[in-house]
Design an enzyme around this catalytic site. Structure first.
Site, PDB file in Angstrom:
ATOM      1  N   ALA A 163       0.846  -1.200   0.000  1.00  0.00           N
ATOM      2  CA  ALA A 163       0.000   0.000   0.000  1.00  0.00           C
ATOM      3  C   ALA A 163       0.876   1.244   0.000  1.00  0.00           C
ATOM      4  O   ALA A 163       2.021   1.219   0.460  1.00  0.00           O
ATOM      5  CB  ALA A 163      -0.928   0.007   1.211  1.00  0.00           C
ATOM      6  N   ASP A 164       0.316   2.328  -0.531  1.00  0.00           N
ATOM      7  CA  ASP A 164       0.997   3.612  -0.507  1.00  0.00           C
ATOM      8  C   ASP A 164      -0.059   4.716  -0.499  1.00  0.00           C
ATOM      9  O   ASP A 164      -1.125   4.568  -1.114  1.00  0.00           O
ATOM     10  CB  ASP A 164       1.909   3.780  -1.727  1.00  0.00           C
ATOM     11  CG  ASP A 164       2.906   4.900  -1.509  1.00  0.00           C
ATOM     12  OD1 ASP A 164       3.934   4.648  -0.846  1.00  0.00           O
ATOM     13  OD2 ASP A 164       2.656   6.031  -1.975  1.00  0.00           O
ATOM     14  N   THR A 165       0.245   5.804   0.206  1.00  0.00           N
ATOM     15  CA  THR A 165      -0.701   6.912   0.341  1.00  0.00           C
ATOM     16  C   THR A 165      -0.046   8.221  -0.047  1.00  0.00           C
ATOM     17  O   THR A 165       1.106   8.466   0.304  1.00  0.00           O
ATOM     18  CB  THR A 165      -1.215   7.011   1.798  1.00  0.00           C
ATOM     19  OG1 THR A 165      -1.849   5.778   2.152  1.00  0.00           O
ATOM     20  CG2 THR A 165      -2.204   8.149   1.968  1.00  0.00           C
TER      21      THR A 165
END
Length: 185
Positions: A68-70
């Site tokens: 995941a990455d934000t």
């Protein structure tokens, strides 16, 4: 289901997966993140999530790996984690009184298949005073979070309203992630 691995060192993502009673291991990807700065935030977070998931999966082929990455985006600017107090202040001043988007990309990898998706949540901040910003900076909370704030902590006081998935702003759209994981059983 196969052993589940979270390819992230984010304590918030760990808490969200624990909140829904998943059993998993954490193996943090150590790849150098490569992104096309001209790409859209949605494409960037999906690409980075996929890079992390593929890296960890390459060493754990018998598992299900979540990456995941934000990114926080306002207008054409993308806000990562602030590197200094001054950068945190600048980010919070930019977000003050405005609406920004939080994009989280998620990639799930197995030997049989892989999927990548993203969620976008719109977040509106109150008009922040210098005192609001200084108080928040003093808390130490802004420094390991994209956009220099955490909605789940003291940073909740900055947020006027949101449109979309709250957990996406925390760092993982958990409901969608669980639904996508169910397709891997």
């Amino acid at each position: 289901m196969k052993k589940l691995i979270l390819a992230s060192g984010s304590p918030r993502r760990k808490e969200l997966l624990e909140q829904v009673n998943l059993t998993f291991e954490i193996i943090v990807s150590d790849i150098e993140e490569v992104m096309n700065e001209k790409d859209t935030p949605a494409n960037i977070v999906q690409s980075l999530a996929q890079q992390k998931a593929k890296d960890v999966f390459s060493k754990n082929k018998d598992c299900v790996v979540i990456g995941a990455d934000t990114i926080v985006a306002i207008g054409d600017r993308r806000l990562g984690k602030p590197k200094s107090k001054e950068e945190a202040v600048e980010m919070l001043q930019l977000l003050s009184g405005n609406t920004h988007s939080v994009f989280t990309g998620v990639a799930i990898e197995t030997l049989e298949k892989s999927i990548t998706f993203y969620e976008e949540t719109k977040v509106m901040f109150w008009n922040l005073t210098k005192k609001d910003i200084d108080t928040y900076i003093q808390s130490g909370e802004p420094f390991d979070k994209a956009g220099a704030y955490g909605i789940q902590g003291f940073g909740a006081m900055l947020v006027k309203k949101i449109d979309g998935d709250y957990f996406n702003v925390v760092g993982l759209p958990i409901s969608r992630t669980i639904r996508e994981l169910s397709r891997f059983q």
